[in-house]
Design an enzyme around this catalytic site. Structure first.
Site, mmCIF file in Angstrom:
data_model
loop_
_atom_site.group_PDB
_atom_site.id
_atom_site.type_symbol
_atom_site.label_atom_id
_atom_site.label_comp_id
_atom_site.label_asym_id
_atom_site.label_seq_id
_atom_site.Cartn_x
_atom_site.Cartn_y
_atom_site.Cartn_z
ATOM 1 N N GLY A 255 4.405 90.056 62.610
ATOM 2 C CA GLY A 255 2.503 89.586 62.770
ATOM 3 C C GLY A 255 1.583 89.572 61.730
ATOM 4 O O GLY A 255 2.003 89.156 60.501
ATOM 5 N N SER A 256 0.642 90.043 62.109
ATOM 6 C CA SER A 256 -0.376 89.743 61.287
ATOM 7 C C SER A 256 -0.629 90.533 59.861
ATOM 8 O O SER A 256 -1.250 90.616 59.386
ATOM 9 C CB SER A 256 -1.808 90.445 61.742
ATOM 10 O OG SER A 256 -2.379 89.141 63.052
ATOM 11 N N THR A 257 0.615 91.541 59.742
ATOM 12 C CA THR A 257 0.396 92.477 58.368
ATOM 13 C C THR A 257 1.396 91.186 57.326
ATOM 14 O O THR A 257 1.076 91.726 56.057
ATOM 15 C CB THR A 257 1.300 93.681 58.569
ATOM 16 O OG1 THR A 257 2.314 93.568 59.057
ATOM 17 C CG2 THR A 257 0.620 94.490 59.126
ATOM 18 N N PHE A 258 2.026 90.416 58.099
ATOM 19 C CA PHE A 258 2.358 88.792 57.189
ATOM 20 C C PHE A 258 1.591 88.201 56.667
ATOM 21 O O PHE A 258 1.323 87.522 55.352
ATOM 22 C CB PHE A 258 3.711 88.266 57.593
ATOM 23 C CG PHE A 258 3.837 87.968 56.665
ATOM 24 C CD1 PHE A 258 5.407 88.639 55.828
ATOM 25 C CD2 PHE A 258 4.207 86.171 56.522
ATOM 26 C CE1 PHE A 258 5.877 87.259 55.606
ATOM 27 C CE2 PHE A 258 5.420 85.405 55.611
ATOM 28 C CZ PHE A 258 5.745 86.170 55.276
#
Length: 545
Positions: A255-258
């Site tokens: 998700g957004s941590t990428f």
């Protein structure tokens, strides 16, 4: 022994007494076995023989807490054998009681037993050894040869009745004690990480969780924990699922941590620039036949705001500008799709599909952290590269192998450089500006820390259905990764909570960020990292509390 970074013993071997019997010499008269039967309970014995076993069993049962009748039958059934375990790993008090009985054919043998003084601390990393001394998991398995040592060898010349005549000078090899293992793990930081993780999992009634604490400038793993966990001294009484090292063995869509990975690639490839204004289509963007949505409708955002506000549409546009080839190249350059090489067995390499299998959907999915699977240790290492001037390091949990005589047999204390993935300028822009703003004014505000600037990113990823076909309803991985102090980070923490109850909270900034903040406060204080000038220092961590 296995010791932590400060020399605290985390695993060691102790000698434990075990009680054995020589059934063949317990009775004073010869046994008569019926040749027509093979079942041991059909042994025919004279009354005096039976009585001998009963007396021994009664006395042993009394001091060892065993059923005398069962023990007598077992001894009788093994009457022709020369060795039988009566009870293994007894207490010293029980051993003294057995010796005081002075029973013929009964003796004590001391066996080595692996013990873990800290019980559950770093359980998934240390691994364990079975009662027979076989290493089964973790560092115990990975470094079994070094820890075990080597048996000695002696050649003895005997007569036909196997009585020793003399010992040969040739063919002798002295035994060697095993080596010690020195870890990068700090038991005090480990305790703080375990406590914060367990608190987050309990608060949001989640299924599981895991956390990694690293030094981004050296690659040293300071703590690694999973929930559920287990007691190393009683591992057999825990389900196998509790013994899974989720942090390195369970790939997931990040998700957004990428997003910082792709944003940094876009900046490095000059398909965007600081301050560029990107139109985010008010929360609905058509990419071919696909429709993309944002969690809030955004109009025009700067490049920095796309990351700070975690806009899916803004990231998809950056992915289209990069194109699949450059996207794939940077994802692989950051280490995704292959194991990091951390010294723990069973590490998964994650999933990055070959470029030939990418489509136009991939172009917009991957910048949002979808259509690939990563492990927590991979993402922690990649984020460390961004805050470490663009240099990717191999994560390490072992500092060295120390011989029994104190000599250094293997030095692993130096950082293991994998390669440069970003220029210093690009890494600095990401780490000291954009990712700080995520915490100061964006989705990671609950990780804000008095006295320190924190670089961070939230993640709220849906869990894919098994076998494909979309995502499970109301199933999320809530995560946050943060490093401090920004610009010269001493500590990086990546914590994720798996399947929190949605009504209690599921956004990464709500579920994971506060726990990361708690770990950063305690760890920075424990390490004595000074706060910014004019700011007060955080609380100090003493003995893990």
């Amino acid at each position: 022994m296995i010791v932590d970074a400060q020399g605290r013993v985390m695993a060691t071997s102790v000698e434990r007494p075990s009680v054995f019997a020589d059934p063949a010499v317990i009775p004073r008269v010869r046994l008569v076995l019926d040749p027509n039967v093979v079942r041991p309970e059909k042994i025919i014995a004279e009354p005096q023989v039976v009585k001998s076993y009963e007396v021994v069993a009664r006395e042993l049962g009394r001091v060892l807490g065993l059923d005398a009748r069962v023990l007598a039958d077992e001894l009788l059934c093994r009457a022709g054998r020369r060795f039988f375990w009566v009870k293994r790993k007894v207490s010293e008090e029980e051993a003294r009681a057995v010796r005081s009985l002075n029973l013929r054919g009964v003796g004590i043998i001391y066996e080595s037993e692996r013990r873990y003084p800290m019980n559950k601390r770093f359980a998934h990393g240390l691994g364990f050894v079975d009662p027979q001394g076989r290493a089964l998991a973790g560092l115990e398995l990975r470094f079994d040869e070094a820890l075990r040592g080597r048996e000695g060898r002696r050649t003895v010349v005997t007569d036909v009745r196997r009585r020793a005549i003399y010992t040969s000078k040739e063919g002798y090899a002295a035994p060697e004690d095993g080596s010690h293992l020195a870890l990068t793990i700090d038991a005090a930081i480990q305790a703080a990480a375990e406590e914060a993780l367990a608190g987050a999992v309990e608060q949001f009634q989640a299924q599981a969780g895991s956390v990694i604490v690293m030094s981004p400038q050296t690659g040293e793993v300071l703590a690694l924990a999973n929930v559920p966990t287990f007691d190393l001294n009683d591992y057999a009484n825990y389900p196998e699922s509790a013994r899974c090292n989720v942090a390195i063995q369970a790939p997931f869509e990040p998700g957004s941590t990428f997003k910082p990975i792709v944003a940094a690639a876009a900046l490095a490839e000059k398909v965007t620039w600081p301050g560029e204004r990107i139109f985010c289509h008010h929360g609905l963007y058509k990419a071919g036949r696909r429709r993309l949505h944002d969690h809030h409708p955004f109009g025009t955002l700067t490049f920095e705001q796309v990351v700070v506000k975690s806009s899916n549409i803004g990231m998809a546009i950056l992915g289209q500008r990069l194109g699949n080839e450059r996207l794939h190249a940077y994802i692989r350059r950051f280490g995704f799709g292959r194991p990091t090489g951390v010294e723990l067995p069973g590490e998964d390499g994650g999933i990055v599909l070959p470029l030939r299998r990418w489509t136009s959907y991939s172009t917009t999915s991957l910048p949002m952290g979808q259509e690939l699977a990563v492990t927590q240790i991979q993402l922690a290492a990649a984020f460390s590269a961004i805050v470490n001037d663009g240099v990717l390091l191999r994560p390490r949990v072992v500092r060295g192998v120390i011989g029994a005589d104190g000599s250094v047999k293997e030095d692993r204390s130096k950082p293991a450089v994998v390669g440069r993935v970003l220029s210093e300028a690009t890494a600095s822009k990401m780490a000291e500006d954009i990712l700080v703003r995520v915490v100061e004014e964006g989705t990671g505000r609950r990780a804000k820390l008095a006295g320190y600037r924190v670089s961070g990113k939230t993640g709220t990823a849906q869990i894919a259905r098994r076998g494909g076909g979309g995502y499970e309803p109301d199933a999320y991985v809530s995560s946050f990764v943060g490093a401090a102090p920004a610009g010269d980070p001493e500590v990086l923490v990546y914590l994720m909570v798996i399947r929190p109850v949605k009504r209690l909270g599921y956004y990464g900034g709500t579920v994971a960020a506060p726990a990361v903040r708690e770990i950063l406060i305690k760890t920075l204080g424990y390490l004595g990292v000074p706060p910014a000038e004019g700011q007060s220092a955080p609380m100090r961590l003493v003995n893990g509390r």
